[in-house]
Design a protein around this motif. Sequence first.
Motif, PDB file in Angstrom:
ATOM      1  N   GLY A  29      40.375 -44.811  35.667  1.00 34.17           N
ATOM      2  CA  GLY A  29      40.865 -43.689  36.473  1.00 34.17           C
ATOM      3  C   GLY A  29      41.398 -44.147  37.822  1.00 34.17           C
ATOM      4  N   ILE A  49      26.867 -42.326  32.094  1.00 38.10           N
ATOM      5  CA  ILE A  49      28.042 -42.481  32.955  1.00 38.10           C
ATOM      6  C   ILE A  49      27.660 -42.046  34.366  1.00 38.10           C
ATOM      7  CG2 ILE A  49      30.292 -41.439  33.492  1.00 38.10           C
ATOM      8  CD1 ILE A  49      30.659 -43.487  31.364  1.00 38.10           C
ATOM      9  N   GLN A  51      29.199 -41.562  38.251  1.00 39.69           N
ATOM     10  CA  GLN A  51      30.491 -41.488  38.945  1.00 39.69           C
ATOM     11  C   GLN A  51      30.314 -41.191  40.420  1.00 39.69           C
ATOM     12  OE1 GLN A  51      32.484 -38.598  36.380  1.00 39.69           O
ATOM     13  NE2 GLN A  51      33.930 -40.221  35.784  1.00 39.69           N
ATOM     14  N   LEU A  90      30.391 -32.218  28.060  1.00 41.36           N
ATOM     15  CA  LEU A  90      29.722 -33.107  29.012  1.00 41.36           C
ATOM     16  C   LEU A  90      28.413 -32.477  29.456  1.00 41.36           C
ATOM     17  CD1 LEU A  90      32.620 -34.339  31.326  1.00 41.36           C
ATOM     18  CD2 LEU A  90      31.297 -35.695  29.698  1.00 41.36           C
ATOM     19  N   ARG A 114      25.320 -37.701  30.443  1.00 44.35           N
ATOM     20  CA  ARG A 114      24.927 -38.389  29.214  1.00 44.35           C
ATOM     21  C   ARG A 114      26.159 -39.083  28.638  1.00 44.35           C
ATOM     22  NH1 ARG A 114      20.118 -37.465  27.934  1.00 44.35           N
ATOM     23  NH2 ARG A 114      19.200 -35.612  28.858  1.00 44.35           N
ATOM     24  N   ILE A 116      28.650 -40.179  25.862  1.00 49.15           N
ATOM     25  CA  ILE A 116      29.055 -39.698  24.538  1.00 49.15           C
ATOM     26  C   ILE A 116      29.315 -40.921  23.663  1.00 49.15           C
ATOM     27  CG2 ILE A 116      30.803 -38.405  23.262  1.00 49.15           C
ATOM     28  CD1 ILE A 116      31.050 -36.672  25.851  1.00 49.15           C
ATOM     29  N   THR A 121      38.042 -43.164  24.574  1.00 50.47           N
ATOM     30  CA  THR A 121      39.339 -42.712  25.078  1.00 50.47           C
ATOM     31  C   THR A 121      40.355 -43.841  24.900  1.00 50.47           C
ATOM     32  OG1 THR A 121      38.738 -43.514  27.286  1.00 50.47           O
ATOM     33  CG2 THR A 121      38.316 -41.192  26.823  1.00 50.47           C
ATOM     34  N   ASN A 219      43.912 -40.005  28.218  1.00 53.91           N
ATOM     35  CA  ASN A 219      42.607 -40.688  28.292  1.00 53.91           C
ATOM     36  C   ASN A 219      41.493 -39.807  28.854  1.00 53.91           C
ATOM     37  OD1 ASN A 219      42.909 -40.777  31.065  1.00 53.91           O
ATOM     38  ND2 ASN A 219      43.211 -42.994  31.197  1.00 53.91           N
ATOM     39  N   ASN A 220      41.754 -38.522  28.933  1.00 54.77           N
ATOM     40  CA  ASN A 220      40.687 -37.597  29.311  1.00 54.77           C
ATOM     41  C   ASN A 220      40.182 -36.777  28.120  1.00 54.77           C
ATOM     42  OD1 ASN A 220      40.302 -38.355  31.956  1.00 54.77           O
ATOM     43  ND2 ASN A 220      41.910 -37.008  32.734  1.00 54.77           N
ATOM     44  N   ASP A 235      36.427 -35.491  32.402  1.00 55.15           N
ATOM     45  CA  ASP A 235      37.111 -35.547  33.704  1.00 55.15           C
ATOM     46  C   ASP A 235      37.410 -34.148  34.245  1.00 55.15           C
ATOM     47  OD1 ASP A 235      38.320 -36.599  35.909  1.00 55.15           O
ATOM     48  OD2 ASP A 235      39.640 -37.950  34.821  1.00 55.15           O
TER      49      ASP A 235
HETATM   50  P1  ADP Z   1      38.415 -40.802  36.163  1.00 55.47           P
HETATM   51  O1  ADP Z   1      38.524 -39.566  37.013  1.00 55.47           O
HETATM   52  O2  ADP Z   1      38.194 -42.002  36.976  1.00 55.47           O
HETATM   53  O3  ADP Z   1      39.546 -40.896  35.196  1.00 55.47           O
HETATM   54  P2  ADP Z   1      36.701 -40.059  33.914  1.00 55.47           P
HETATM   55  O4  ADP Z   1      35.743 -38.946  34.091  1.00 55.47           O
HETATM   56  O5  ADP Z   1      37.919 -39.779  33.112  1.00 55.47           O
HETATM   57  O6  ADP Z   1      37.051 -40.647  35.359  1.00 55.47           O
HETATM   58  O7  ADP Z   1      35.917 -41.281  33.284  1.00 55.47           O
HETATM   59  C1  ADP Z   1      36.486 -42.576  33.155  1.00 55.47           C
HETATM   60  C2  ADP Z   1      36.287 -43.087  31.734  1.00 55.47           C
HETATM   61  O8  ADP Z   1      34.878 -43.163  31.449  1.00 55.47           O
HETATM   62  C3  ADP Z   1      36.860 -42.179  30.654  1.00 55.47           C
HETATM   63  O9  ADP Z   1      38.184 -42.483  30.364  1.00 55.47           O
HETATM   64  C4  ADP Z   1      35.947 -42.432  29.481  1.00 55.47           C
HETATM   65  O10 ADP Z   1      36.390 -43.544  28.736  1.00 55.47           O
HETATM   66  C5  ADP Z   1      34.621 -42.763  30.120  1.00 55.47           C
HETATM   67  N1  ADP Z   1      33.703 -41.606  30.137  1.00 55.47           N
HETATM   68  C6  ADP Z   1      33.653 -40.602  31.043  1.00 55.47           C
HETATM   69  N2  ADP Z   1      32.661 -39.753  30.771  1.00 55.47           N
HETATM   70  C7  ADP Z   1      32.045 -40.209  29.653  1.00 55.47           C
HETATM   71  C8  ADP Z   1      30.908 -39.798  28.886  1.00 55.47           C
HETATM   72  N3  ADP Z   1      30.186 -38.720  29.218  1.00 55.47           N
HETATM   73  N4  ADP Z   1      30.581 -40.536  27.805  1.00 55.47           N
HETATM   74  C9  ADP Z   1      31.254 -41.666  27.476  1.00 55.47           C
HETATM   75  N5  ADP Z   1      32.329 -42.112  28.160  1.00 55.47           N
HETATM   76  C10 ADP Z   1      32.720 -41.405  29.241  1.00 55.47           C
END
Ligand code: ADP
Length: 364
Positions: A29, A49, A51, A90, A114, A116, A121, A219-220, A235
């Motif tokens: 991201g 995850i 963030q 989520l 949690r 997934i 993605t 990728n979201n 996301d």
């Molecule tokens: P960004 O805003 O930085 O794009 P995301 O929320 O899209 O952040 O998360 C970045 C990456 O992390 C996603 O593209 C996905 O591959 C992975 N990801 C995010 N949330 C989950 C989750 N709950 N379980 C597994 N993978 C996740």
Amino acid sequence: MTNLLQAAEAARQFEIPGELAAIEPYGSGHINDTFCAVFQEGSTPLRYILQRINTAVFKNPAALMENIERVTAHLAARLNGNPDRARRVLQLIPARDGRRWAMNAEIGCWRAYRFIERARTYDAVESVEQAFQAGQAFGRFQQLLADLPAPRLHDTIPDFHHTPKRFAAFERAVAADTAGRARDARAEIDFAFAHRPMAGVLLDAGLPERVTHNDTKFNNVMLDDLSGEGICVIDLDTVMPGLALYDFGDMVRTTTSPAMEDERDLSKVTMQFPMFEALTRGYLSAAGGFLTNAEKELLVFSGKLITFEIGIRFLTDHLAGDTYFKVHREGHNLDRCRTQFKLVESIEKQEDSMNRLVSELAAG
Ligand code: ADP
Ligand code: GN1
Ligand code: MG
């Protein structure tokens, strides 16, 4: 940038059983910092995850997290009875102090989900089936949130898809030329000005406000490893009131070209008609029932506009010295802008046939 020590410290703030066994940066991201953490309880490792919310971009994280809590709770309720529900929405992990997120001066502002499992993605689309699945998953997301009870969600970034205001910001960046880069971006600047007339079209069309995702990059959406099904939209920072077409437009932007967003070989950037057809079929299979005719008529246009909009945002950031989107090389935002503008041109060339296809699909 967040370092691993901060991330580990953040991970310990959440109600996660067991010991932190590993943590590493995750995903691609442009705004937040994402980490994957492994916690070991006895012999079972479980992934999470973590963030760090970019508070320069999201200025009111409490409002943002309230949105996410309401949206995920609503989706979970709508999916009640689905045996795979835990992978289809989520799920936030509460912080040890009972809040939905953790914050302090040292580590910043964090949330945990949690992980997934058995799904992933993709940064670029690989097949028409994937395009269909992405369209359907985002369409279903809009559909499931159509009856989200009042009050209205917070605007986590006001005027996020207000293209005329994005254009005005771009004009200011050209005039200021803070980083001295305008001279070498003349072709892109000219392209932007030539396309200015379309900036206000969606806003002026009188379309209904809905709950939308607003960042429907390919990728979201997580695709199941076995079935390929689009199982979970992720996301959620920009889920807020918006137009359905902001979402569809960004799907066209990110799900019809085989190239990465920052591809330098522009000959690879092209709107592939079969991808567009599959994407539209997928989206309409879930959203066709609630979209108005006016929305359907502007589906193709929204792809062109949102691609243009993100293009001018990348260009603006390039001119301003790369202060918003993460960059990993010199000229990164300019490269990203170029792919967007190339895609706008590709859409323009195929617009008539794309519109004919949408009319056929929408009619039948
Ligand atoms: P960004 O805003 O930085 O794009 P995301 O929320 O899209 O952040 O998360 C970045 C990456 O992390 C996603 O593209 C996905 O591959 C992975 N990801 C995010 N949330 C989950 C989750 N709950 N379980 C597994 N993978 C996740
Ligand atoms: C950003 O966070 P990420 O990478 O999913 C941006 C989107 C852009 C996208 C372009 C809050 O999304 O608006 O379309 O980059 N998110 C924000 O790749 O500005
Ligand atoms: Mg993302």
